[in-house]
Design an enzyme around this catalytic site. Sequence first.
Site, PDB file in Angstrom:
ATOM      1  CB  SER A   2      -1.647  -8.872  -1.777  1.00  0.00           C
ATOM      2  OG  SER A   2      -2.613  -9.406  -2.641  1.00  0.00           O
TER       3      SER A   2
ATOM      4  CD  GLU B  56      -9.554   4.967 -18.146  1.00  0.00           C
ATOM      5  OE1 GLU B  56      -8.502   5.027 -18.829  1.00  0.00           O
ATOM      6  OE2 GLU B  56     -10.505   5.745 -18.286  1.00  0.00           O
TER       7      GLU B  56
ATOM      8  CG  HIS C 206      -5.442 -11.351   1.193  1.00  0.00           C
ATOM      9  ND1 HIS C 206      -4.341 -12.067   0.784  1.00  0.00           N
ATOM     10  CD2 HIS C 206      -5.480 -10.238   0.400  1.00  0.00           C
ATOM     11  CE1 HIS C 206      -3.740 -11.434  -0.215  1.00  0.00           C
ATOM     12  NE2 HIS C 206      -4.406 -10.328  -0.457  1.00  0.00           N
TER      13      HIS C 206
END
Length: 307
Positions: free
Chosen positions: A132, A228, A287
Amino acid sequence: MSSLCRLVQRGLLSVRPSCRLFPGQLDVFRAALTVRTASSPSSVNLMYDVFDGKGESTPLVFLHGLFGSKSNFHSIAKSLVQRTGRKVLTVDARNHGNSPHTPELTYEAMASDLKHLLGQLHIDKCVLIGHSMGGKTAMTIALTQPSLVERLVVVDISPAQSTTRTNFRYYIQAMQEMKISSDIPRSTARRMAEDQLRARVKEHSVRQFLLTNLVEQNGHYTWRVNLEAIAAHLEEIMSFPSFNTVYNGPTLFLGGASSAYISSDDYPEIQRLFPSADIQYIPDASHWIHADKPLDFISSIISFLQS
């Protein structure tokens, strides 16, 4: 406070107490300092685990996906050491696992981090295996530093935009909103966290995966991933940099048959950037192929290494 003192405080510069600089040396020192401070933000020192094999073949280096960590591939690494004799490294990306946090989270930066690590470990060439996000980092390295990559395995991702296929924005929001009491047993904290994630993260397996990032620090529970930075760079992470270079080395794109991350629409771009690519799918795998079908995943890797 002088600028030199500030650099010492920030850990960008180390000095010996007995060290003196004479006027003729000062310009050289300043030049070296400019190079050091200019290059410092570009790469971080990644955390990694080594599974040492007896063989002399090129080492395997595993790169995890978004919200993952080096431990995702530990059982796979141990099996591959036993079956191939190769050294295997599993690596924490920046802002993940135990690697440093930084505001920047781009594929160029993550590729730079890995190049830095390989240099530190005196690894001139490796087999890169990335899942990924880690697959996109691996592709970036292969396309920009092909001499480092003997072979490339890209696990259930392609060099294409994948924003429309994911719920990561919801996962981030759920993780940011989580509130857990302090000084409670880890098992209780984990149950509380899962209960709060359930509203936005419907799949049990995904909740369990995200919860691997729940850690205790000084009696408080928090996430070890830098939410963040991930939120700020999510569009870039779901996308892929534009390249006009190619990687001609042996390449395997390994998809899950039950996943939509490598589709036939992606084949032209895969062939453009990776002319030697072979595309395979593992039946009944999602996945997270290495978690769903570990034995098939390992067999595919070994067959590719022997081809």
